[in-house]
Design a protein around this motif. Structure first.
Motif, short mmCIF file in Angstrom:
data_model
loop_
_atom_site.label_atom_id
_atom_site.label_comp_id
_atom_site.label_asym_id
_atom_site.label_seq_id
_atom_site.Cartn_x
_atom_site.Cartn_y
_atom_site.Cartn_z
N SER A 1 -23.07 -30.13 45.20
CA SER A 1 -24.38 -30.76 45.18
C SER A 1 -25.09 -30.47 43.86
O SER A 1 -24.79 -29.51 43.17
N THR A 2 -26.04 -31.32 43.54
CA THR A 2 -26.82 -31.13 42.32
C THR A 2 -28.18 -30.56 42.71
O THR A 2 -28.85 -31.07 43.60
N ASP A 3 -28.57 -29.51 42.03
CA ASP A 3 -29.88 -28.92 42.24
C ASP A 3 -30.84 -29.57 41.26
O ASP A 3 -30.86 -29.24 40.08
N PHE A 4 -31.61 -30.56 41.74
CA PHE A 4 -32.49 -31.31 40.86
C PHE A 4 -33.62 -30.45 40.30
O PHE A 4 -34.13 -30.71 39.22
N PHE A 5 -34.00 -29.41 41.03
CA PHE A 5 -35.09 -28.56 40.56
C PHE A 5 -34.64 -27.70 39.39
O PHE A 5 -35.38 -27.46 38.46
N ALA A 6 -33.38 -27.25 39.42
CA ALA A 6 -32.85 -26.44 38.32
C ALA A 6 -32.12 -27.30 37.30
O ALA A 6 -31.84 -26.87 36.19
N GLY A 7 -31.78 -28.55 37.69
CA GLY A 7 -31.11 -29.47 36.77
C GLY A 7 -29.65 -29.12 36.53
O GLY A 7 -29.08 -29.45 35.51
N GLN A 8 -29.03 -28.43 37.48
CA GLN A 8 -27.63 -28.02 37.30
C GLN A 8 -26.78 -28.49 38.46
O GLN A 8 -27.26 -28.63 39.58
N ARG A 9 -25.51 -28.71 38.17
CA ARG A 9 -24.55 -29.07 39.22
C ARG A 9 -23.96 -27.76 39.75
O ARG A 9 -23.48 -26.93 39.00
N ALA A 10 -23.98 -27.62 41.06
CA ALA A 10 -23.39 -26.45 41.69
C ALA A 10 -21.94 -26.73 42.04
O ALA A 10 -21.58 -27.86 42.31
N SER A 11 -21.12 -25.78 42.03
CA SER A 11 -19.69 -25.78 42.35
C SER A 11 -18.99 -27.15 42.36
O SER A 11 -19.38 -28.04 43.08
N GLN A 12 -17.97 -27.25 41.54
CA GLN A 12 -17.11 -28.43 41.52
C GLN A 12 -15.68 -27.91 41.47
O GLN A 12 -15.38 -26.99 40.73
N SER A 13 -14.78 -28.52 42.25
CA SER A 13 -13.41 -28.04 42.28
C SER A 13 -12.44 -29.19 42.43
O SER A 13 -12.81 -30.28 42.83
#
Length: 125
Positions: A85-97
């Motif tokens: 998922s993307t954290d829009f508040f932090a502007g970063q993509r979390a875990s991708q595999s």
């Protein structure tokens, strides 16, 4: 207004989680090239090239070994990518595999176009 914006962002972040599969040739059709099919249908000294062709289709590679025997090679590879998922508040993509699986079948034929030997290599990484 702030509540609506927050709700929209929450919905977007929840729907951005995806999972998909693809084959190297873009074909997601089920393949006969499996360990079960090989073990039950490919018999040393009995199965002919014509039968192999009907089971698995055209080989990926045809060559000759040191003894001038014909060798057919088949390969099936699949890759699965999972985006977090993307954290829009932090502007970063979390875990991708991603994970990959490869299945290789190598068949050696005798002078009568009958299976003399075969080997299977299956890997996952």
């Amino acid at each position: 207004m702030y509540t609506i914006l927050r709700s929209v962002l929450l919905v977007l972040s929840l729907t951005s989680c995806t999972s998909y599969k693809y084959a190297t040739e873009g074909n997601t059709q089920k393949s006969n090239l499996t360990m079960g099919t090989v073990k039950s249908k490919v018999i040393k000294g009995q199965t002919t090239q014509d039968e192999i062709m009907k089971l698995f289709g055209s080989p990926n590679l045809v060559s000759k070994n040191k003894l001038n025997k014909e060798v057919w090679s088949y390969n099936r590879m699949s890759v699965e990518n999972k985006a977090g998922s993307t954290d829009f508040f932090a502007g970063q993509r979390a875990s991708q595999s991603s994970s990959s699986k490869s299945f290789d079948l190598i068949i050696t034929f005798d002078e009568h176009d009958v299976v003399a030997d075969y080997s299977v290599v299956s890997t996952a990484y």
